[in-house]
Structure formats: C-alpha cells, structure tokens
Design a protein around this motif. Sequence first.
Motif, PDB file in Angstrom:
ATOM      1  N   GLN A   8       0.826  -1.200   0.000  1.00  0.00           N
ATOM      2  CA  GLN A   8       0.000   0.000   0.000  1.00  0.00           C
ATOM      3  C   GLN A   8       0.865   1.257   0.000  1.00  0.00           C
ATOM      4  OE1 GLN A   8      -3.158   0.110  -0.547  1.00  0.00           O
ATOM      5  NE2 GLN A   8      -3.374   2.334  -0.320  1.00  0.00           N
ATOM      6  N   GLN A   9       1.988   1.221   0.703  1.00  0.00           N
ATOM      7  CA  GLN A   9       2.904   2.355   0.717  1.00  0.00           C
ATOM      8  C   GLN A   9       3.457   2.620  -0.688  1.00  0.00           C
ATOM      9  OE1 GLN A   9       5.727   1.050   3.668  1.00  0.00           O
ATOM     10  NE2 GLN A   9       4.709   2.166   5.326  1.00  0.00           N
ATOM     11  N   ILE A  10       3.742   1.554  -1.408  1.00  0.00           N
ATOM     12  CA  ILE A  10       4.225   1.693  -2.788  1.00  0.00           C
ATOM     13  C   ILE A  10       3.149   2.338  -3.652  1.00  0.00           C
ATOM     14  CG2 ILE A  10       4.902   0.430  -4.864  1.00  0.00           C
ATOM     15  CD1 ILE A  10       6.186  -1.676  -3.016  1.00  0.00           C
ATOM     16  N   SER A  32      10.674   3.585  -5.422  1.00  0.00           N
ATOM     17  CA  SER A  32      11.368   2.836  -4.369  1.00  0.00           C
ATOM     18  C   SER A  32      12.129   3.765  -3.442  1.00  0.00           C
ATOM     19  CB  SER A  32      12.322   1.795  -4.980  1.00  0.00           C
ATOM     20  OG  SER A  32      13.298   2.419  -5.785  1.00  0.00           O
ATOM     21  N   ALA A  33      12.629   4.896  -3.976  1.00  0.00           N
ATOM     22  CA  ALA A  33      13.359   5.855  -3.143  1.00  0.00           C
ATOM     23  C   ALA A  33      12.428   6.498  -2.121  1.00  0.00           C
ATOM     24  CB  ALA A  33      13.996   6.926  -4.018  1.00  0.00           C
ATOM     25  N   VAL A  34      11.190   6.796  -2.535  1.00  0.00           N
ATOM     26  CA  VAL A  34      10.223   7.401  -1.623  1.00  0.00           C
ATOM     27  C   VAL A  34       9.849   6.429  -0.512  1.00  0.00           C
ATOM     28  CG1 VAL A  34       7.857   8.270  -1.409  1.00  0.00           C
ATOM     29  CG2 VAL A  34       9.276   8.984  -3.344  1.00  0.00           C
ATOM     30  N   VAL A  35       9.657   5.164  -0.894  1.00  0.00           N
ATOM     31  CA  VAL A  35       9.234   4.148   0.083  1.00  0.00           C
ATOM     32  C   VAL A  35      10.413   3.645   0.915  1.00  0.00           C
ATOM     33  CG1 VAL A  35       8.029   1.933   0.364  1.00  0.00           C
ATOM     34  CG2 VAL A  35       7.355   3.482  -1.460  1.00  0.00           C
ATOM     35  N   GLY A  36      11.614   3.749   0.355  1.00  0.00           N
ATOM     36  CA  GLY A  36      12.798   3.272   1.065  1.00  0.00           C
ATOM     37  C   GLY A  36      13.019   1.788   0.927  1.00  0.00           C
ATOM     38  N   LEU A  37      12.741   1.261  -0.268  1.00  0.00           N
ATOM     39  CA  LEU A  37      12.907  -0.169  -0.522  1.00  0.00           C
ATOM     40  C   LEU A  37      14.069  -0.418  -1.462  1.00  0.00           C
ATOM     41  CD1 LEU A  37       9.278  -1.489  -1.155  1.00  0.00           C
ATOM     42  CD2 LEU A  37      10.713  -1.956   0.822  1.00  0.00           C
ATOM     43  N   SER A  38      14.721  -1.561  -1.282  1.00  0.00           N
ATOM     44  CA  SER A  38      15.744  -1.974  -2.239  1.00  0.00           C
ATOM     45  C   SER A  38      15.039  -2.447  -3.504  1.00  0.00           C
ATOM     46  CB  SER A  38      16.582  -3.120  -1.673  1.00  0.00           C
ATOM     47  OG  SER A  38      15.786  -4.280  -1.521  1.00  0.00           O
ATOM     48  N   ARG A  39      15.755  -2.518  -4.622  1.00  0.00           N
ATOM     49  CA  ARG A  39      15.149  -2.955  -5.875  1.00  0.00           C
ATOM     50  C   ARG A  39      14.572  -4.367  -5.758  1.00  0.00           C
ATOM     51  NH1 ARG A  39      15.305  -1.135 -11.103  1.00  0.00           N
ATOM     52  NH2 ARG A  39      16.675   0.545 -10.464  1.00  0.00           N
ATOM     53  N   GLY A  40      15.298  -5.247  -5.052  1.00  0.00           N
ATOM     54  CA  GLY A  40      14.830  -6.619  -4.890  1.00  0.00           C
ATOM     55  C   GLY A  40      13.517  -6.688  -4.134  1.00  0.00           C
ATOM     56  N   ASN A  41      13.416  -5.944  -3.048  1.00  0.00           N
ATOM     57  CA  ASN A  41      12.181  -5.930  -2.263  1.00  0.00           C
ATOM     58  C   ASN A  41      11.031  -5.291  -3.043  1.00  0.00           C
ATOM     59  OD1 ASN A  41      13.250  -7.188  -0.005  1.00  0.00           O
ATOM     60  ND2 ASN A  41      13.924  -5.268   0.920  1.00  0.00           N
ATOM     61  N   PHE A  42      11.384  -4.302  -3.857  1.00  0.00           N
ATOM     62  CA  PHE A  42      10.369  -3.633  -4.661  1.00  0.00           C
ATOM     63  C   PHE A  42       9.752  -4.614  -5.666  1.00  0.00           C
ATOM     64  CE2 PHE A  42       8.597  -0.935  -7.914  1.00  0.00           C
ATOM     65  CZ  PHE A  42       8.125   0.174  -7.228  1.00  0.00           C
ATOM     66  N   TYR A  43      10.601  -5.374  -6.340  1.00  0.00           N
ATOM     67  CA  TYR A  43      10.122  -6.315  -7.363  1.00  0.00           C
ATOM     68  C   TYR A  43       9.330  -7.469  -6.755  1.00  0.00           C
ATOM     69  CZ  TYR A  43      12.689  -4.132 -11.188  1.00  0.00           C
ATOM     70  OH  TYR A  43      13.117  -3.256 -12.138  1.00  0.00           O
ATOM     71  N   TYR A  44       9.473  -7.683  -5.462  1.00  0.00           N
ATOM     72  CA  TYR A  44       8.667  -8.701  -4.789  1.00  0.00           C
ATOM     73  C   TYR A  44       7.180  -8.334  -4.883  1.00  0.00           C
ATOM     74  CZ  TYR A  44       6.435 -11.273  -0.989  1.00  0.00           C
ATOM     75  OH  TYR A  44       5.584 -12.051  -0.237  1.00  0.00           O
TER      76      TYR A  44
END
Length: 202
Positions: A8-10, A32-44
């Motif tokens: 939901q944050q994304i 991903s920069a706004v949410v603070g996620l790594s690329r790997g976690n983002f693609y999950y």
Amino acid sequence: MVAAITRQQIVEAADKLFYERGFEATSFADISAVVGLSRGNFYYHFKTKDEILEAVITNRLSKTRAMLDAWQVEAKSPADRIRRFIQILIMNQTKIMAYGCPVGTLCNELAKLDHIAKSRAAELFTVFRDWLSHQFTALGQGTNAEELAMHVLMRSQGVAALATAFRDEAFVRREVEDMCQWLAAQQPTSITHTETASVQNS
C-alpha cells in the motif's frame, strides 16, 4: 500483514508521483526511493510499472467511491451532494493549480501514450458521471440527468485546466460560485414552490 502495508505504501507513493511528475516520467527508482525499498524488495511486490498503474487506479476508484458514499450520508439533499463535488475545486485548489486535476491529467497522459490502461483510468470519470447523474435524477431532472452530470464534469475540468495555467485563486472561487448558482437554477420550479410554501406555513 507487513507485505500488505508495504504494498500500500508503494501504491500511495506511486499515486503521488504519477500525479505530480506524470506516469511516464516516474521510474521504479523514484518510487522505491520514496518508500525506502531496495530494488529486490520492490520487485517482490510489483514486476512492472503497468502493474503499479493498475493498483493506483484501483486505489483511486476505491477512495472515490468511499468519498461519494460518505457524501451520500452526510449531505442532506441531492443539491448539497452535487455542491460537495463542485467545491472540490476549492478544497484541492493548491494542488490543482500546481498539477491539474488528478483524474484529468492521468486520463490525458494515458490517452496520448495510447496506453492499454487509458479506458481503465477513464472509469474514474464514469464513477463521477454516474453518481452525479443519480443526484440530478433525485433532484427531479431524470430526463436530463446524464446531460447535466456531463456538464458539471466538463465545467469542473475546464476550471481545473485554467487554474493550472493561470494560478488564480480568485478565478477558481468565482467559477465555483457561478457553478453553484447554476446548480440552484436546475431545481424544478414545482419543487421550489413546494419548499417555499412549506417554509411560509411553518
């Protein structure tokens, strides 16, 4: 639970960026920069930007329906509910003057891109049109309800576009006042007379 919150944050971050920067100009890295996620976690959570767009549109539709449902309960009459819609232009005028109407800008961009989701985004306008049409029907304008609903949508989109171009708060307020006066004139005379008689006899 954590995954759902992150997703939901994304979606919320993407929604804001799509509105402020545009869909095409927003990258995975931006979100991903706004949410603070790594690329790997983002693609999950999302494999493509189109998947995020679909989630954003779904989220907007859900929020729009919830807002309209709340107005249905809170506002006493169909005219009051339609005024709530018109007054969005004032409630959100700072953002509108900076970025335009969130629905209109997204629909316009996706149409220019001939994006597969352009019809899906247009559902946001359909929700507003159908709701406004229902209110005009309840106001006694059943024959012209959809035409009047489209007029309100057209007028509000025009005001939003010019508000973005000129950044003129006074213009927005004048147009909203004029639209509300126009709305008052759409109430059938028979109903107006009935209400007037009721007030005089009370």
